[in-house]
Design an enzyme around this catalytic site. Sequence first.
Site, PDB file in Angstrom:
ATOM      1  N   ASN A 181       0.694  -1.355  -0.074  1.00 57.49           N
ATOM      2  CA  ASN A 181       0.149  -0.146  -0.018  1.00 57.49           C
ATOM      3  C   ASN A 181       0.853   1.386   0.269  1.00 57.49           C
ATOM      4  O   ASN A 181       0.416   2.338   0.194  1.00 57.49           O
ATOM      5  CB  ASN A 181      -0.866   0.060   1.194  1.00 57.49           C
ATOM      6  CG  ASN A 181      -1.678  -1.138   1.331  1.00 57.49           C
ATOM      7  OD1 ASN A 181      -1.753  -2.106   1.963  1.00 57.49           O
ATOM      8  ND2 ASN A 181      -2.849  -1.437   0.091  1.00 57.49           N
TER       9      ASN A 181
ATOM     10  N   ILE B  31       0.867   6.782   0.002  1.00 61.47           N
ATOM     11  CA  ILE B  31       0.080   5.698   0.989  1.00 61.47           C
ATOM     12  C   ILE B  31      -1.330   5.780   0.570  1.00 61.47           C
ATOM     13  O   ILE B  31      -2.001   6.701   0.460  1.00 61.47           O
ATOM     14  CB  ILE B  31       0.411   5.945   2.458  1.00 61.47           C
ATOM     15  CG1 ILE B  31       1.840   6.467   2.927  1.00 61.47           C
ATOM     16  CG2 ILE B  31      -0.225   5.071   3.314  1.00 61.47           C
ATOM     17  CD1 ILE B  31       2.074   6.974   4.394  1.00 61.47           C
ATOM     18  N   CYS B  32      -1.577   4.343   0.693  1.00 56.15           N
ATOM     19  CA  CYS B  32      -3.094   4.301   0.238  1.00 56.15           C
ATOM     20  C   CYS B  32      -3.559   3.613   1.562  1.00 56.15           C
ATOM     21  O   CYS B  32      -3.371   2.349   1.952  1.00 56.15           O
ATOM     22  CB  CYS B  32      -3.086   3.215  -1.058  1.00 56.15           C
ATOM     23  SG  CYS B  32      -4.936   2.551  -1.217  1.00 56.15           S
ATOM     24  N   LEU B  33      -4.355   4.540   2.186  1.00 61.14           N
ATOM     25  CA  LEU B  33      -4.809   4.207   3.381  1.00 61.14           C
ATOM     26  C   LEU B  33      -6.403   4.898   3.520  1.00 61.14           C
ATOM     27  O   LEU B  33      -6.324   6.028   3.287  1.00 61.14           O
ATOM     28  CB  LEU B  33      -3.920   4.610   4.731  1.00 61.14           C
ATOM     29  CG  LEU B  33      -4.269   4.260   6.114  1.00 61.14           C
ATOM     30  CD1 LEU B  33      -4.830   2.985   6.361  1.00 61.14           C
ATOM     31  CD2 LEU B  33      -3.599   4.728   7.147  1.00 61.14           C
TER      32      LEU B  33
END
Length: 177
Positions: A107, A115-117
């Site tokens: 991620n 960041i993929c959150l």
Amino acid sequence: MDQITTSLAPPTRTSQKPAATGSTSDVASSVTKRLSSELMTLMMSSSPGISAFPRSDANLFDWVGTIEGPAGTIYGGLKWKIAIHFPANYPYAPPVIKFDTPCYHPNVDINSGAICLDILQDKWSAVYSVQTILLSLQSLLGEPNNASPLNPDAANIWSKPDDFKTQLMKHYRPIAE
């Protein structure tokens, strides 16, 4: 006694002009208070493996932080530097956070540090704090969301711990203390 009470009272306004509501300086003051409060909370917390603070005393909107990999995970014993930038309308909009040191993770974009959150995007809420964000990032290290990878190569080998660890260490750069 009147003299003491008078000296403690706030000064009276001499201007006839009404105070502006919602002005830019009011908003900035509100955000500054919130960030100062969050900094104090973070400094007083006993959350292991996370830290963050302003890069300089002159700018409370630009922070640097560190995240240690959670013990018992493939990231255990490793540490990363992150950059945190707070928008002028924080906490109503999420901060922009990226890894400053390369992080090989499903991620995380290995090149940009993006960041993929979900809580940093569509699931953002003003109730989140710097501490909850850092703890979520730390948790993400050990529990990636492989259904939404920014690094498909990392997502594809996540289920092969030996191969993943090899790639992780190939990209890992220890941070100077």
